[in-house]
Design a protein around this motif. Structure first.
Motif, mmCIF file in Angstrom:
data_model
loop_
_atom_site.group_PDB
_atom_site.id
_atom_site.type_symbol
_atom_site.label_atom_id
_atom_site.label_comp_id
_atom_site.label_asym_id
_atom_site.label_seq_id
_atom_site.Cartn_x
_atom_site.Cartn_y
_atom_site.Cartn_z
ATOM 1 N N ASN A 86 45.252 10.415 -138.844
ATOM 2 C CA ASN A 86 45.315 8.992 -139.178
ATOM 3 C C ASN A 86 45.098 8.092 -137.978
ATOM 4 N N ILE A 87 45.441 8.596 -136.819
ATOM 5 C CA ILE A 87 45.306 7.765 -135.626
ATOM 6 C C ILE A 87 43.844 7.376 -135.393
ATOM 7 N N ARG B 23 41.801 6.390 -137.780
ATOM 8 C CA ARG B 23 41.323 5.598 -138.911
ATOM 9 C C ARG B 23 41.503 4.129 -138.558
ATOM 10 N N ILE B 24 40.453 3.346 -138.769
ATOM 11 C CA ILE B 24 40.539 1.918 -138.441
ATOM 12 C C ILE B 24 41.334 1.208 -139.532
ATOM 13 N N ILE C 54 35.122 -5.611 -137.339
ATOM 14 C CA ILE C 54 35.469 -6.260 -136.066
ATOM 15 C C ILE C 54 35.427 -5.252 -134.918
ATOM 16 N N MET C 55 35.663 -3.991 -135.218
ATOM 17 C CA MET C 55 35.661 -2.966 -134.157
ATOM 18 C C MET C 55 34.267 -2.852 -133.524
ATOM 19 N N PRO C 56 34.202 -2.737 -132.199
ATOM 20 C CA PRO C 56 32.904 -2.509 -131.553
ATOM 21 C C PRO C 56 32.261 -1.207 -132.060
ATOM 22 N N GLU D 17 30.924 1.239 -130.644
ATOM 23 C CA GLU D 17 31.293 2.452 -129.917
ATOM 24 C C GLU D 17 32.474 3.163 -130.595
ATOM 25 N N TYR D 18 33.414 2.377 -131.099
ATOM 26 C CA TYR D 18 34.609 2.966 -131.708
ATOM 27 C C TYR D 18 34.333 3.447 -133.120
ATOM 28 N N LEU E 81 32.792 6.667 -132.704
ATOM 29 C CA LEU E 81 33.765 7.723 -132.360
ATOM 30 C C LEU E 81 34.476 8.229 -133.615
ATOM 31 N N VAL E 82 34.804 7.295 -134.514
ATOM 32 C CA VAL E 82 35.498 7.667 -135.742
ATOM 33 C C VAL E 82 34.557 8.464 -136.650
ATOM 34 N N GLU F 166 29.572 6.919 -120.513
ATOM 35 C CA GLU F 166 29.353 6.268 -119.220
ATOM 36 C C GLU F 166 30.384 6.804 -118.230
ATOM 37 N N PRO G 279 39.496 7.454 -116.763
ATOM 38 C CA PRO G 279 39.840 6.285 -117.583
ATOM 39 C C PRO G 279 38.802 5.988 -118.663
ATOM 40 N N GLN G 280 37.602 6.560 -118.534
ATOM 41 C CA GLN G 280 36.574 6.288 -119.534
ATOM 42 C C GLN G 280 36.428 7.416 -120.556
ATOM 43 N N ALA H 233 37.619 9.417 -123.862
ATOM 44 C CA ALA H 233 38.319 9.058 -125.104
ATOM 45 C C ALA H 233 39.329 10.134 -125.512
#
Lengths: 194, 287
Positions: B4-5, B7-8, B15-17, B19-20, B23-24, B47, B87-88, B90
């Motif tokens: 579930n984590i 899931r938008i 609204i989500m960019p 890229e995300y 990923l989903v 990147e 940090p980049q 996911a």
């Protein structure tokens, strides 16, 4: 409760503003809120937030991962109310889906670089921002950066104990508080339009 | 296991960019994808700020594509070049103080066991040779002595590359570097042997020039750490900037080193790990 003489007001406050907590600003107890350094009842703060939103020329929501990702029960309902508040109050939304630094590809029109929130605010000429669903440590840092480098008014709608570094900090924000905010905005809009 | 984590929240899909959303929709979470599938899914590291031709970047991409359970993995990194990329990534990750990574990972693994007793949470240390074999060797070895259920992966670029090129314990004898102009006087540490003697149930050394074997070793190491005991993988990841070769020569340089015997692919599995891995791999074959 001790109250500090230091007030978290719109900046720019300088390159490195102090953490409000270090200047004696304390978080409100349950049922209370923090407005520019003063502890007030929650309902007064809700009215003040509604007023500030309606006065703003270009208000924005910055929803964080705790709201954007449907990760536990209750989040979807909260997200729906935030969307409704945004529609009712004319607040635009720029998401902060996680805290990875966005270098050098940040597009401040579509997301906020959590490490440089001021860039997003400058680029979009935002005069009021509302943080919601942002983890405590990032909210504190981002709010401090915004206060340091911009004249943006900051409001934290926090699910936990609140943020000293926001100009208005509402704590324990759940469905009831969001509904109260929607009601207040709708009512004040009605008054203004009558 | 709940995903579930990833899931938008309803209403925020637009609204989500992108890229995300990508990923989903096409990320590797919960799909059991591997290095053979690279190019068909959204990678966990895209990147990054590392140098062109960086062996660490290549290794890191392969490691991330090899994680058996990326949605429930926490990576613990340490100071060094690789820390610039973490940090980049996911995947949840923690940056420790230089050399403390195995101590931090030990505490984290224990905390996750208490917090999520019904879930499998993998803790994987990924650090450079300075953090693993020199400055952090104490913490690394103590975590092995204590049989902590963590995997340690060393990205071995045979130098302190991020600080201008000092020799490390992993630098080959005789190697001349920016800040070791007379050449190194001592031989490269054999950390796989130390790991084995210090109590690791699974030990391997590999390079990104063999991506399928690297994947197998990383998976074996992580699975072993889950059920049997600590594991260690050493990955040869040469540095074009400090060793002054062309970025496009990274893989050919690895192959040359392996051919000349300077770097060997090795695997050590103790009996308990052998039995456990055999049961899993046999089960997979029968699926």
């Amino acid at each position: 409760m001790l109250e500090s003489k230091y007030q978290v007001l719109t900046g720019p406050e300088g390159y490195l503003p102090p953490a409000a907590a270090s200047k004696g600003v304390t978080l409100p107890d349950e049922g209370l809120a923090l407005v520019e350094g003063t502890i007030v009842p929650e309902k007064d703060a809700i009215e003040k937030i509604a007023e500030k939103i309606l006065q703003a020329k270009n208000p924005f929501f910055f929803p964080g991962p705790l709201l954007l990702w449907d990760w536990k029960e209750g989040v979807a309902q909260k997200a729906a109310l935030v969307k409704k508040l945004a529609e009712v109050a004319g607040i635009k939304i720029i998401p902060m889906p996680d805290y990875r630094p966005k270098y050098p590809m940040i597009n401040p029109d579509i997301e906020i670089n959590p490490n440089h929130p001021n860039l997003t605010i400058w680029h979009n000429k935002i005069d009021l921002c509302l943080f919601i669903g942002v983890h405590c440590h990032y909210a504190n840092v981002a709010l401090k950066i915004i206060r340091g480098g911009t004249d943006c008014y900051t409001i934290a709608l926090c699910g936990e104990a609140g943020h000293e570094d926001a100009m208005i900090s509402l704590r324990d924000v759940g469905l009831a508080q969001l509904e109260a905010l929607i009601e207040a905005v709708t009512r004040l809009k009605g008054v203004a339009n009558s | 296991m709940s995903k579930n984590i990833f899931r938008i929240s309803p209403g925020f899909e637009d609204i989500m960019p992108d890229e995300y959303k990508e990923l989903v929709e096409s990320g590797p979470y919960g799909k059991d994808l591997g290095v053979s599938d690279m190019g068909t899914f959204k990678e966990l590291l895209e990147e990054h700020p590392l140098c062109a031709g960086c062996g660490l970047a290549l290794s890191l991409r392969l490691i991330l594509a090899s994680l058996p359970n990326p949605e429930d993995t926490v990576i613990v990194g340490s100071t060094g070049c690789s820390a610039l990329a973490f940090p980049q990534v996911a995947v949840h990750n923690i940056h420790s103080l230089f050399g403390n990574q195995n101590a931090v990972a030990s505490g984290l693994k224990r905390a996750l066991k208490l917090r999520f007793p019904d879930k499998v949470k993998d803790v994987v240390v990924i650090a450079g040779d300075g953090a693993t074999a020199d400055i952090g060797l104490d913490m690394v070895m103590q975590s092995w002595f204590r049989s902590e259920s963590i995997t340690t992966i060393m990205l071995d670029n045979e130098a302190y590359a991020n600080t201008g090129g000092q020799e490390s314990g992993m630098t080959q004898q005789g190697a001349v570097m920016n800040m070791a102009p007379k050449g190194k006087n001592f031989p490269k540490i054999s950390l796989p042997e130390i790991a084995r003697e210090a109590g690791c149930s699974y030990v391997a050394s590999i390079s990104p020039a063999q991506p399928k074997r690297l994947e197998k070793m990383v998976r074996r190491a992580i699975l072993t750490a889950r059920e049997v005991g600590p594991s260690y993988v050493q990955i040869f990841s040469p540095c074009p900037t400090n060793y002054k070769f062309k970025p496009q020569e990274t893989v050919s340089r690895i192959k040359q080193h392996q051919k000349e015997g300077h770097y060997q692919t090795k695997e050590y599995i103790n009996t308990a790990a052998q039995e456990y891995l055999a049961s899993i791999e046999e089960g997979k074959k029968n699926e």
